[in-house]
Design a protein around this motif. Structure first.
Motif, PDB file in Angstrom:
ATOM      1  N   LEU A 135       0.847  -1.193   0.000  1.00 31.47           N
ATOM      2  CA  LEU A 135       0.000   0.000   0.000  1.00 31.47           C
ATOM      3  C   LEU A 135       0.888   1.251   0.000  1.00 31.47           C
ATOM      4  O   LEU A 135       2.009   1.218   0.519  1.00 31.47           O
ATOM      5  N   PRO A 136       0.396   2.365  -0.550  1.00 32.01           N
ATOM      6  CA  PRO A 136       1.213   3.579  -0.616  1.00 32.01           C
ATOM      7  C   PRO A 136       1.759   4.046   0.730  1.00 32.01           C
ATOM      8  O   PRO A 136       2.871   4.563   0.798  1.00 32.01           O
ATOM      9  N   LYS A 137       1.010   3.843   1.818  1.00 34.89           N
ATOM     10  CA  LYS A 137       1.464   4.339   3.121  1.00 34.89           C
ATOM     11  C   LYS A 137       2.729   3.632   3.593  1.00 34.89           C
ATOM     12  O   LYS A 137       3.434   4.150   4.480  1.00 34.89           O
ATOM     13  N   THR A 138       3.048   2.483   3.031  1.00 36.76           N
ATOM     14  CA  THR A 138       4.250   1.754   3.422  1.00 36.76           C
ATOM     15  C   THR A 138       5.457   2.126   2.570  1.00 36.76           C
ATOM     16  O   THR A 138       6.562   1.626   2.814  1.00 36.76           O
ATOM     17  N   LEU A 139       5.288   2.997   1.603  1.00 37.21           N
ATOM     18  CA  LEU A 139       6.350   3.366   0.677  1.00 37.21           C
ATOM     19  C   LEU A 139       6.966   4.705   1.046  1.00 37.21           C
ATOM     20  O   LEU A 139       6.309   5.569   1.635  1.00 37.21           O
ATOM     21  N   SER A 140       8.205   4.895   0.658  1.00 37.00           N
ATOM     22  CA  SER A 140       8.844   6.205   0.802  1.00 37.00           C
ATOM     23  C   SER A 140       8.266   7.167  -0.227  1.00 37.00           C
ATOM     24  O   SER A 140       7.588   6.769  -1.183  1.00 37.00           O
ATOM     25  N   GLY A 141       8.576   8.460  -0.051  1.00 35.71           N
ATOM     26  CA  GLY A 141       8.088   9.456  -1.005  1.00 35.71           C
ATOM     27  C   GLY A 141       8.572   9.190  -2.416  1.00 35.71           C
ATOM     28  O   GLY A 141       7.809   9.314  -3.383  1.00 35.71           O
ATOM     29  N   GLY A 142       9.845   8.801  -2.553  1.00 32.62           N
ATOM     30  CA  GLY A 142      10.371   8.514  -3.885  1.00 32.62           C
ATOM     31  C   GLY A 142       9.702   7.318  -4.527  1.00 32.62           C
ATOM     32  O   GLY A 142       9.439   7.311  -5.733  1.00 32.62           O
ATOM     33  N   MET A 143       9.399   6.306  -3.735  1.00 29.02           N
ATOM     34  CA  MET A 143       8.733   5.119  -4.270  1.00 29.02           C
ATOM     35  C   MET A 143       7.311   5.448  -4.692  1.00 29.02           C
ATOM     36  O   MET A 143       6.821   4.945  -5.714  1.00 29.02           O
ATOM     37  N   ARG A 144       6.631   6.285  -3.935  1.00 27.18           N
ATOM     38  CA  ARG A 144       5.276   6.691  -4.324  1.00 27.18           C
ATOM     39  C   ARG A 144       5.293   7.432  -5.652  1.00 27.18           C
ATOM     40  O   ARG A 144       4.424   7.233  -6.504  1.00 27.18           O
ATOM     41  N   GLN A 145       6.304   8.296  -5.828  1.00 25.40           N
ATOM     42  CA  GLN A 145       6.361   9.039  -7.077  1.00 25.40           C
ATOM     43  C   GLN A 145       6.702   8.113  -8.236  1.00 25.40           C
ATOM     44  O   GLN A 145       6.192   8.281  -9.347  1.00 25.40           O
ATOM     45  N   ARG A 146       7.524   7.091  -7.998  1.00 27.42           N
ATOM     46  CA  ARG A 146       7.793   6.105  -9.047  1.00 27.42           C
ATOM     47  C   ARG A 146       6.518   5.345  -9.406  1.00 27.42           C
ATOM     48  O   ARG A 146       6.286   5.027 -10.581  1.00 27.42           O
ATOM     49  N   CYS A 147       5.700   5.061  -8.410  1.00 23.21           N
ATOM     50  CA  CYS A 147       4.414   4.408  -8.684  1.00 23.21           C
ATOM     51  C   CYS A 147       3.536   5.311  -9.548  1.00 23.21           C
ATOM     52  O   CYS A 147       2.884   4.844 -10.483  1.00 23.21           O
ATOM     53  N   ALA A 148       3.524   6.613  -9.229  1.00 24.46           N
ATOM     54  CA  ALA A 148       2.732   7.555 -10.023  1.00 24.46           C
ATOM     55  C   ALA A 148       3.233   7.614 -11.463  1.00 24.46           C
ATOM     56  O   ALA A 148       2.441   7.708 -12.411  1.00 24.46           O
ATOM     57  N   ILE A 149       4.544   7.544 -11.650  1.00 30.03           N
ATOM     58  CA  ILE A 149       5.111   7.548 -12.998  1.00 30.03           C
ATOM     59  C   ILE A 149       4.715   6.272 -13.740  1.00 30.03           C
ATOM     60  O   ILE A 149       4.329   6.312 -14.914  1.00 30.03           O
ATOM     61  N   ALA A 150       4.792   5.123 -13.055  1.00 31.31           N
ATOM     62  CA  ALA A 150       4.382   3.865 -13.681  1.00 31.31           C
ATOM     63  C   ALA A 150       2.923   3.902 -14.078  1.00 31.31           C
ATOM     64  O   ALA A 150       2.544   3.414 -15.158  1.00 31.31           O
ATOM     65  N   ARG A 151       2.075   4.467 -13.227  1.00 35.05           N
ATOM     66  CA  ARG A 151       0.650   4.560 -13.550  1.00 35.05           C
ATOM     67  C   ARG A 151       0.423   5.427 -14.784  1.00 35.05           C
ATOM     68  O   ARG A 151      -0.411   5.105 -15.639  1.00 35.05           O
ATOM     69  N   ALA A 152       1.176   6.534 -14.880  1.00 36.04           N
ATOM     70  CA  ALA A 152       1.030   7.403 -16.050  1.00 36.04           C
ATOM     71  C   ALA A 152       1.484   6.683 -17.318  1.00 36.04           C
ATOM     72  O   ALA A 152       0.836   6.766 -18.366  1.00 36.04           O
ATOM     73  N   TYR A 153       2.594   5.962 -17.246  1.00 38.13           N
ATOM     74  CA  TYR A 153       3.104   5.235 -18.400  1.00 38.13           C
ATOM     75  C   TYR A 153       2.157   4.113 -18.833  1.00 38.13           C
ATOM     76  O   TYR A 153       2.028   3.807 -20.023  1.00 38.13           O
ATOM     77  N   ALA A 154       1.492   3.467 -17.868  1.00 38.23           N
ATOM     78  CA  ALA A 154       0.716   2.265 -18.158  1.00 38.23           C
ATOM     79  C   ALA A 154      -0.410   2.498 -19.159  1.00 38.23           C
ATOM     80  O   ALA A 154      -0.756   1.598 -19.927  1.00 38.23           O
ATOM     81  N   VAL A 155      -1.001   3.686 -19.146  1.00 38.21           N
ATOM     82  CA  VAL A 155      -2.104   3.960 -20.076  1.00 38.21           C
ATOM     83  C   VAL A 155      -1.589   4.375 -21.454  1.00 38.21           C
ATOM     84  O   VAL A 155      -2.361   4.757 -22.323  1.00 38.21           O
ATOM     85  N   ASP A 156      -0.267   4.297 -21.629  1.00 38.07           N
ATOM     86  CA  ASP A 156       0.389   4.493 -22.921  1.00 38.07           C
ATOM     87  C   ASP A 156       0.175   5.885 -23.507  1.00 38.07           C
ATOM     88  O   ASP A 156      -0.170   6.033 -24.684  1.00 38.07           O
ATOM     89  N   PRO A 157       0.413   6.949 -22.713  1.00 38.41           N
ATOM     90  CA  PRO A 157       0.324   8.285 -23.287  1.00 38.41           C
ATOM     91  C   PRO A 157       1.544   8.564 -24.152  1.00 38.41           C
ATOM     92  O   PRO A 157       2.643   8.049 -23.890  1.00 38.41           O
ATOM     93  N   SER A 158       1.384   9.344 -25.177  1.00 40.78           N
ATOM     94  CA  SER A 158       2.542   9.741 -25.982  1.00 40.78           C
ATOM     95  C   SER A 158       3.243  10.948 -25.378  1.00 40.78           C
ATOM     96  O   SER A 158       4.377  11.271 -25.765  1.00 40.78           O
ATOM     97  N   ILE A 159       2.570  11.612 -24.414  1.00 38.92           N
ATOM     98  CA  ILE A 159       3.107  12.813 -23.779  1.00 38.92           C
ATOM     99  C   ILE A 159       2.996  12.672 -22.267  1.00 38.92           C
ATOM    100  O   ILE A 159       1.961  12.235 -21.748  1.00 38.92           O
ATOM    101  N   LEU A 160       4.068  13.056 -21.563  1.00 40.08           N
ATOM    102  CA  LEU A 160       4.025  13.174 -20.109  1.00 40.08           C
ATOM    103  C   LEU A 160       4.199  14.636 -19.736  1.00 40.08           C
ATOM    104  O   LEU A 160       5.167  15.289 -20.146  1.00 40.08           O
ATOM    105  N   LEU A 161       3.264  15.149 -18.963  1.00 44.92           N
ATOM    106  CA  LEU A 161       3.304  16.513 -18.450  1.00 44.92           C
ATOM    107  C   LEU A 161       3.568  16.422 -16.955  1.00 44.92           C
ATOM    108  O   LEU A 161       2.745  15.886 -16.208  1.00 44.92           O
ATOM    109  N   MET A 162       4.704  16.940 -16.505  1.00 43.31           N
ATOM    110  CA  MET A 162       5.146  16.730 -15.129  1.00 43.31           C
ATOM    111  C   MET A 162       5.362  18.084 -14.449  1.00 43.31           C
ATOM    112  O   MET A 162       6.178  18.895 -14.903  1.00 43.31           O
TER     113      MET A 162
END
Length: 268
Positions: A135-162
């Motif tokens: 669960l997110p509460k067990t992750l560090s801040g950096g790991m949570r942000q990596r999860c957010a990046i993976a979620r954004a990539y998973a839907v296969d966008p051609s553009i990432l706005l960060m």
């Protein structure tokens, strides 16, 4: 590069906001083209409209004048071709890493087996395989942000706005996440527009650094970063990095007033 070949094209965009009886101009006749698979960072003085520009490209705001286009089509709202990552992780706290990464795929009706396959691919890409069921509460801040990046990539966008995605992290974690992001981008290319206040971060990540002028926001300087070998500690400690950092720093913090003309681009 012309707007006809640009992945993202911002053409004469102005954005004003009502402030009681007055108006506030966040962006003023801003134009910018970004190529397919280009990694562009945007820096500038506080309040120069960086986040407003990103929100317009994300379809969360409409320009008062001008056009924002993706693949030649005017942006008229959010779309699956544009993944957005903010400083706040925006993960669902009751879902595991895998379930968070699968969320957009599930809402899009992707079959379960394919959801799992794609989620596991991008979880591995950001190095969270051992935490897929956490669960997110067990992750560090950096790991949570990596999860957010993976979620954004998973839907296969051609553009990432960060928008300042690493702004809340400690310095060491931030450096590690910068390297992780570049590693992910090199393996699975996307067009990236990355907003930051950190000059070192802007130079380290980018193919080009866009420096915005103090309000009202517009392009003040465009700086090419032509480092062709690995973006690692050698780059951070190189004379080329120092020269680029100084150029960007000067453009951000020593602008010649709100009417200053844009400066010519430099390639190193």
């Amino acid at each position: 590069m012309t707007s006809t070949t640009a992945k993202i094209s911002v053409q004469g965009v102005t954005k004003t906001f009502a402030l009681g009886r007055d108006t506030f101009t966040a962006l003023d006749d801003l134009s910018l083209d970004i190529a397919d698979n280009e990694f562009v960072t945007v820096v500038g003085p506080s309040g120069c409209g960086k986040s407003t520009l990103l929100n317009i490209l994300a379809g969360l705001e409409e320009p008062t004048a001008g056009l924002a286009l993706v693949d030649g089509v005017p942006v008229s709202g959010p779309g699956p071709e544009r993944g957005v990552i903010f400083q706040q992780y925006a993960l669902f706290p009751w879902l595991t890493v895998r379930q968070n990464v699968e969320f957009g795929l599930r809402t899009a009706g992707v079959p379960k087996a394919e959801r799992r396959r794609r989620a596991e691919h991008f979880i591995a890409l950001v190095g969270l395989e051992q935490f897929a069921d956490a669960l997110p509460k067990t992750l560090s801040g950096g790991m949570r942000q990596r999860c957010a990046i993976a979620r954004a990539y998973a839907v296969d966008p051609s553009i990432l706005l960060m928008d300042e995605p690493f702004g809340a992290l400690d310095a060491l974690t931030r450096v590690k996440l910068q390297e992780q992001l570049l590693d992910t981008w090199s393996k699975d290319k996307r067009t990236v527009l990355f907003i930051t206040h950190d000059v070192d971060e802007a130079v380290f990540l980018a193919n080009r650094v866009i420096v915005m002028a103090a309000r009202p926001g517009r392009v003040y300087d465009v700086i090419d970063v032509s480092w062709t070998t690995a973006r690692d500690e050698r780059f951070r400690l190189s004379p080329e990095f120092a020269a680029l950092r100084n150029r960007v720093w000067h453009s951000v913090y020593h602008q010649d007033g709100p009417t200053a003309a844009p400066q010519p681009s430099t390639t190193i």
